[in-house]
Design an enzyme around this catalytic site. Structure first.
Site, PDB file in Angstrom:
ATOM      1  N   ASP A  20       4.427  -9.675   6.536  1.00 18.30           N
ATOM      2  CA  ASP A  20       3.169  -9.080   6.094  1.00 18.30           C
ATOM      3  C   ASP A  20       3.001  -7.664   6.636  1.00 18.30           C
ATOM      4  O   ASP A  20       2.517  -7.464   7.765  1.00 18.30           O
ATOM      5  CB  ASP A  20       1.999  -9.960   6.547  1.00 18.30           C
ATOM      6  CG  ASP A  20       0.676  -9.477   5.972  1.00 18.30           C
ATOM      7  OD1 ASP A  20      -0.347 -10.176   6.147  1.00 18.30           O
ATOM      8  OD2 ASP A  20       0.656  -8.379   5.359  1.00 18.30           O
TER       9      ASP A  20
ATOM     10  N   ASP B 157       0.999  -3.435   1.276  1.00 18.07           N
ATOM     11  CA  ASP B 157       0.693  -4.714   1.923  1.00 18.07           C
ATOM     12  C   ASP B 157       1.449  -5.869   1.276  1.00 18.07           C
ATOM     13  O   ASP B 157       1.086  -6.336   0.190  1.00 18.07           O
ATOM     14  CB  ASP B 157      -0.826  -4.949   1.813  1.00 18.07           C
ATOM     15  CG  ASP B 157      -1.258  -6.276   2.410  1.00 18.07           C
ATOM     16  OD1 ASP B 157      -2.381  -6.726   2.112  1.00 18.07           O
ATOM     17  OD2 ASP B 157      -0.457  -6.879   3.169  1.00 18.07           O
TER      18      ASP B 157
HETATM   19  C1  47J Z   1      -6.859  -5.291   4.692  1.00 23.94           C
HETATM   20  C2  47J Z   1      -5.923  -6.295   5.223  1.00 23.94           C
HETATM   21  C3  47J Z   1      -4.649  -6.595   4.721  1.00 23.94           C
HETATM   22  C4  47J Z   1      -4.154  -7.606   5.530  1.00 23.94           C
HETATM   23  C5  47J Z   1      -2.820  -8.284   5.463  1.00 23.94           C
HETATM   24  N1  47J Z   1      -2.508  -8.789   4.186  1.00 23.94           N
HETATM   25  N2  47J Z   1      -5.094  -7.888   6.453  1.00 23.94           N
HETATM   26  C6  47J Z   1      -5.026  -8.871   7.530  1.00 23.94           C
HETATM   27  N3  47J Z   1      -6.184  -7.070   6.266  1.00 23.94           N
END
Ligand code: 47J
Length: 332
Positions: free
Chosen positions: A224, A37
């Site tokens: 992202d 992430d």
């Molecule tokens: C668990 C998780 C990771 C992300 C993006 N950074 N989101 C929106 N949700």
């Protein structure tokens, strides 16, 4: 040193996330599939500290706190707690252990063991943790903030760079320490990254919706990999879906849906003179009923930046250049 790891789309749901096999532990190594992430900076895993009811169906980290130097070590007094923009959350305690990704190993990586995870993590049984690849300033470990895996390994890498080559409905690749020149078609266009908010934040130079004319206007975005969709200003999103007959903002979902019989228009972003094209077929996220489909472009809401999530990133070869604080995009 370099590394290369597979990025597997979650098999059951429309490339909602991309999972990487991460090997944690030296004495009793475990392979744990994690969501890499670039929108966060905590490396956390389901663990033997996660209540059974919350961990059902997940591989759980079992730290081997034996006495040798190669064993896991609890970091006394360290805790973590994180909430993501989709309101999911988790928290727990912290170990130090060996973490190897694609053959590249960090011997004392902070591994955040979950004691609590929110329901959306529990139900996503293919995903047993998050691997934060944003900047370490966002790490939530306290009282001693911890470093991301990349920050720990970057000095050992051939270059302080890593790349994302995600695919639609197929396995892709994350490479660490090098740029595979056979993996993309065009020149790579780079643009500076601001780390002020801790994200991979940059300015893009405008956009084109389908075959409309390109709109030249500087806009902020973050790259992202942990967000599934492409999130843009609501006015842009409204213009985009206006091109699809019967597409509309569905109040009960707070999202745009469109007839599954339609193919959404392409979305093109600009960086300088570079034009990155996301095919309309990438912006068809998945069915909500027999005839309505969930759009891959949705509103960024009150966020001060757009979010280039997986639906866009999978159409590009992306270079995360930590050494030069810049991000690069190339067609493939
Ligand atoms: C668990 C998780 C990771 C992300 C993006 N950074 N989101 C929106 N949700």
């Amino acid at each position: 040193l370099t590394g290369s790891a597979v990025a597997n789309p979650n098999p059951s749901n429309f490339d909602r996330e991309y999972l990487v096999p991460v090997i944690i532990g030296a004495v009793t190594p475990q392979t744990i599939n994690m969501d890499l992430d670039t929108g966060s900076s905590d490396l956390w895993v389901f663990s033997n500290s996660t209540p059974g009811a919350q961990a059902t169906g997940h591989v759980v980290y079992q730290p081997n706190t034996c006495n040798a130097s190669t064993c896991a070590k609890l970091l006394p007094g360290e805790t973590w707690s994180i909430q993501y923009s989709d309101m999911s959350s988790s928290s727990g305690i912290v170990y130090s252990d060996l973490v190897t990704i694609g053959g590249a190993a960090v011997s004392s990586q902070a591994v955040e063991a979950a004691q609590i995870v929110s329901s959306s993590f529990t139900t996503d049984t293919a995903n047993s943790g998050l691997l934060g690849m944003a900047f370490s300033s966002l790490n939530t470990c306290r009282p001693q903030q911890q470093l991301t895996w990349f920050d720990n390994i970057k000095a050992s890498l051939a270059a302080e760079v890593w790349t994302a080559n995600l695919q639609k409905g197929a396995a892709g690749t994350y490479n660490f320490g090098y740029i595979d020149s056979t993996a993309y078609n065009s020149n790579i266009t780079y643009t500076p990254v601001s780390t002020l908010r801790g994200f991979w934040e940059f300015t893009f130079s405008g956009y084109q919706l389908g075959s409309s004319s390109f709109v030249t206007t500087d806009m902020a975005a973050i790259a992202d990999t942990g967000t599934t969709l492409l999130l843009l200003p609501s006015a842009v999103v409204e213009s985009y879906w206006a091109q699809v007959p019967s597409a509309h903002l569905e109040p009960s979902l707070g999202a745009y849906i469109y007839p599954c019989s339609a193919t959404p228009p392409n979305f093109t972003f600009g960086i300088g003179s570079y034009r990155g094209v996301v095919p309309g077929s990438y912006l068809a996220y998945g069915p909500v009923s027999s005839q309505w489909c969930y759009g891959g472009i949705q509103s960024q809401g009150s966020s001060p930046f757009s979010v280039f999530g997986d639906v866009l990133l999978k159409a590009q070869f992306v270079v995360f250049d930590v050494g030069n604080l810049r991000i690069g995009y190339a067609a493939k």
